[in-house]
Design a protein around this motif. Structure first.
Motif, mmCIF file in Angstrom:
data_model
loop_
_atom_site.group_PDB
_atom_site.id
_atom_site.type_symbol
_atom_site.label_atom_id
_atom_site.label_comp_id
_atom_site.label_asym_id
_atom_site.label_seq_id
_atom_site.Cartn_x
_atom_site.Cartn_y
_atom_site.Cartn_z
ATOM 1 N N GLU A 253 0.844 -1.190 0.000
ATOM 2 C CA GLU A 253 0.000 0.000 0.000
ATOM 3 C C GLU A 253 0.884 1.248 0.000
ATOM 4 O O GLU A 253 2.090 1.156 0.262
ATOM 5 N N ALA A 254 0.253 2.370 -0.266
ATOM 6 C CA ALA A 254 0.987 3.642 -0.173
ATOM 7 C C ALA A 254 0.052 4.693 0.417
ATOM 8 O O ALA A 254 -1.171 4.619 0.245
ATOM 9 N N ASP A 255 0.648 5.647 1.107
ATOM 10 C CA ASP A 255 -0.124 6.796 1.588
ATOM 11 C C ASP A 255 -0.225 7.818 0.469
ATOM 12 O O ASP A 255 0.749 8.064 -0.249
ATOM 13 N N VAL A 256 -1.405 8.383 0.328
ATOM 14 C CA VAL A 256 -1.578 9.531 -0.569
ATOM 15 C C VAL A 256 -1.935 10.705 0.327
ATOM 16 O O VAL A 256 -2.846 10.595 1.152
ATOM 17 N N LEU A 257 -1.169 11.779 0.190
ATOM 18 C CA LEU A 257 -1.408 12.952 1.037
ATOM 19 C C LEU A 257 -1.625 14.175 0.144
ATOM 20 O O LEU A 257 -0.890 14.379 -0.825
ATOM 21 N N VAL A 258 -2.633 14.976 0.479
ATOM 22 C CA VAL A 258 -2.904 16.188 -0.308
ATOM 23 C C VAL A 258 -2.884 17.392 0.626
ATOM 24 O O VAL A 258 -3.399 17.326 1.750
ATOM 25 N N LEU A 259 -2.240 18.467 0.168
ATOM 26 C CA LEU A 259 -2.143 19.694 0.962
ATOM 27 C C LEU A 259 -3.056 20.746 0.354
ATOM 28 O O LEU A 259 -2.932 21.067 -0.843
ATOM 29 N N LEU A 260 -3.951 21.257 1.187
ATOM 30 C CA LEU A 260 -4.858 22.321 0.746
ATOM 31 C C LEU A 260 -4.515 23.575 1.523
ATOM 32 O O LEU A 260 -4.359 23.525 2.760
ATOM 33 N N GLU A 261 -4.380 24.675 0.839
ATOM 34 C CA GLU A 261 -4.038 25.941 1.498
ATOM 35 C C GLU A 261 -5.030 27.013 1.037
ATOM 36 O O GLU A 261 -5.543 26.942 -0.077
ATOM 37 N N GLY A 262 -5.270 28.016 1.906
ATOM 38 C CA GLY A 262 -6.150 29.105 1.514
ATOM 39 C C GLY A 262 -6.886 29.648 2.722
ATOM 40 O O GLY A 262 -6.365 29.580 3.849
ATOM 41 N N THR A 263 -8.100 30.150 2.510
ATOM 42 C CA THR A 263 -8.893 30.653 3.644
ATOM 43 C C THR A 263 -9.464 29.462 4.410
ATOM 44 O O THR A 263 -9.577 28.356 3.850
ATOM 45 N N GLN A 264 -9.836 29.717 5.658
ATOM 46 C CA GLN A 264 -10.383 28.624 6.475
ATOM 47 C C GLN A 264 -11.574 27.970 5.770
ATOM 48 O O GLN A 264 -11.631 26.755 5.611
ATOM 49 N N ARG A 265 -12.510 28.840 5.299
ATOM 50 C CA ARG A 265 -13.727 28.288 4.683
ATOM 51 C C ARG A 265 -13.383 27.549 3.392
ATOM 52 O O ARG A 265 -13.867 26.438 3.141
ATOM 53 N N GLY A 266 -12.469 28.139 2.615
ATOM 54 C CA GLY A 266 -12.114 27.495 1.345
ATOM 55 C C GLY A 266 -11.476 26.132 1.589
ATOM 56 O O GLY A 266 -11.803 25.140 0.927
ATOM 57 N N VAL A 267 -10.590 26.067 2.563
ATOM 58 C CA VAL A 267 -9.911 24.791 2.854
ATOM 59 C C VAL A 267 -10.916 23.755 3.360
ATOM 60 O O VAL A 267 -10.881 22.589 2.960
ATOM 61 N N ALA A 268 -11.840 24.188 4.193
ATOM 62 C CA ALA A 268 -12.846 23.245 4.727
ATOM 63 C C ALA A 268 -13.675 22.663 3.575
ATOM 64 O O ALA A 268 -13.841 21.440 3.465
ATOM 65 N N ALA A 269 -14.116 23.530 2.672
ATOM 66 C CA ALA A 269 -14.953 23.062 1.555
ATOM 67 C C ALA A 269 -14.160 22.116 0.650
ATOM 68 O O ALA A 269 -14.635 21.052 0.258
#
Ligand code: FAD
Length: 417
Positions: A253-269
């Motif tokens: 198996e492998a881990d897939v990791l994604v980084l989201l950056e931006g405003t709090q609301r934008g990142v949550a969505a």
């Protein structure tokens, strides 16, 4: 044969040129095991030019040192007389916050630059696989980490440079604006040149605003699904800052990791949408980008940089598992699934098995490359560090133009340049 007198006078001349900062080299100054005779650390572009004029007049072979965090990486030089250290070129010269631009001396560490930029809510968005590196060291090796997906590599973030050619002549290229000058982009040419074309003394870099919110999400998936998820995330409208894949040695198996950056609301969505692409296992990951960027390799390990088209990540993950089957080899893979640039860390007792594993990874890098960055001498003797490289004739002519006597980092580059 260097006599005590000529050594003395060479050292005196170097010291005079470098404002007194030149010494006889010690054990710790070796470059990938090759010991120099002198170390000079100029404190300005003028001093650097004077040092290189002395080196040219005396025909000295030169290797430039940034902060020396990875000088042992890469092919050892054929010879080195003089190491030119940039640790005294350590000033943040000008920060034009309004233009998101910073002028910085080459030996400044990325950490020191970001301490300054951070006071204005800005950053040089470069991750550090090996912490403590200088800005110019990162550029000279075009090294990058997870966030290269959104912010690019050092080549994309360097707008201008001041360099000293091997003959001691100072040259400038680029400037303070994103698309600055007509003609050849010399600053980009020095990116990834490993110090083989000259000494960079100052850079103009592009900064980015620090994001108010950033969040890593992770999922653990079987290898093929992991590669597909990385592809889906990269091709989505989520504009991720990073999409990483990590396979531990021995894993299916492998881990897939994604980084989201931006405003709090934008990142949550966007996190909800990302979870959709990561599958049921998806969850917020309490990880630091710096930890994900770091390449943990023991001195006896072999580090291979594998660059492939995005759809080629599947084959690299499969090859990592294959090289472990019935062999005394362990293969860990980490890197940007979103950019197709992965680091494979190989460990094993048998030189032959490890060398075969390098070739297996290279075979899997269809349409790309697999370069051996770090390897013990016995393994390096059994592998081609660079693999097939196109355009060597043109590169040799570029080298001949910049360094006609081939005194800068001789033999460290592709094709033995
Ligand atoms: C040959 C080689 C290849 C590497 N490839 C990668 C990679 O693909 N990905 C990755 O993540 N890390 C890579 N690294 C590691 C990376 O270089 C380090 O992470 C870090 O960036 C080094 O910074 P430093 O300031 O310590 O430079 P050093 O380790 O001191 O030097 C690194 C290289 O940059 C050159 N250099 C440094 N300063 C200057 C300057 N002012 N002018 C001209 N040349 C200079 C040196 O001659 C040397 O070739 C590589 C290192 C080397 C030596």
């Amino acid at each position: 044969m260097a006599t005590a007198a000529s050594v003395g006078s060479a050292l005196d001349e170097l010291a005079t040129a470098a404002g007194g900062a030149a010494v006889e080299a010690g054990e710790g100054d070796a470059v990938a095991g090759v010991r120099p005779r002198y170390v000079a650390t100029p404190g300005s572009t003028d001093e650097a030019a004077a040092v290189l004029r002395v080196a040219a007049a005396r025909g000295l072979q030169v290797v430039v040192r940034g902060r020396g965090t990875a000088l042992h990486w890469g092919v050892p030089p054929r010879g080195v007389d003089l190491v030119v250290g940039t640790e005294r070129l350590d000033q943040v010269v000008e920060h034009v916050a309004g233009d998101l631009v910073c002028v910085v001396d080459a030996g400044t560490t990325i950490d020191a630059l970001n301490a300054e930029a951070g006071r204005h809510g800005q950053q040089l968005a470069l991750d550090q696989p090996v912490p403590g590196s200088s800005v110019a060291g990162a550029m000279a090796t075009t090294r990058s980490g997870p966030r290269r997906l959104l912010y690019g590599t050092p080549r994309d973030l360097v707008l201008g440079i001041t360099m000293v050619r091997p003959d001691g002549v100072v040259a400038k290229a680029g400037g303070k604006v994103v698309k600055n000058v007509a003609g050849y982009d010399i600053a980009k040419l020095l990116g990834g040149a490993y110090g083989t074309l000259g000494l960079v003394t100052r850079l103009v870099v592009r900064l980015h605003p620090l994001p108010p919110e950033s969040r890593w999400m992770r999922s653990t998936l079987p290898l093929p699904e992991a590669a597909s998820a990385a592809l889906a995330l990269t091709g989505s409208q989520l504009a991720p800052s990073a999409v990483e894949v990590r396979r531990e040695a021995g894993a299916d198996e492998a881990d897939v990791l994604v980084l989201l950056e931006g405003t709090q609301r934008g990142v949550a969505a966007r996190s909800d949408a990302a979870a959709g692409l990561l599958g049921q296992e998806a969850q917020v990951a309490d990880v630091a980008t710096a930890d994900l960027a770091r390449i943990d390799a023991e001195p006896a390990d072999v580090v291979v940089k594998v660059a492939v088209p995005l759809t080629g990540v599947t084959a690299v993950l499969a090859a990592a598992r294959d090289v472990e089957q019935g062999q005394q080899v362990r293969c860990r893979v980490q890197g940007s699934g979103g950019s197709g640039v992965l680091m494979a860390v190989l460990s094993g007792e048998s030189v032959a098995d490890v060398a075969a594993a390098v070739e297996r990874l290279r075979a899997a890098a269809t349409g790309g490359s697999a370069v051996v960055l770090q390897a013990p001498d016995d393994v390096r003797a059994h592998v081609d560090s660079w693999g097939p490289v196109g355009g060597l004739d043109l590169m040799r002519r570029v080298k001949d133009e910049f360094d006609p006597d081939h005194r800068f980092a001789p033999g460290r580059f592709v094709g033995g340049i």
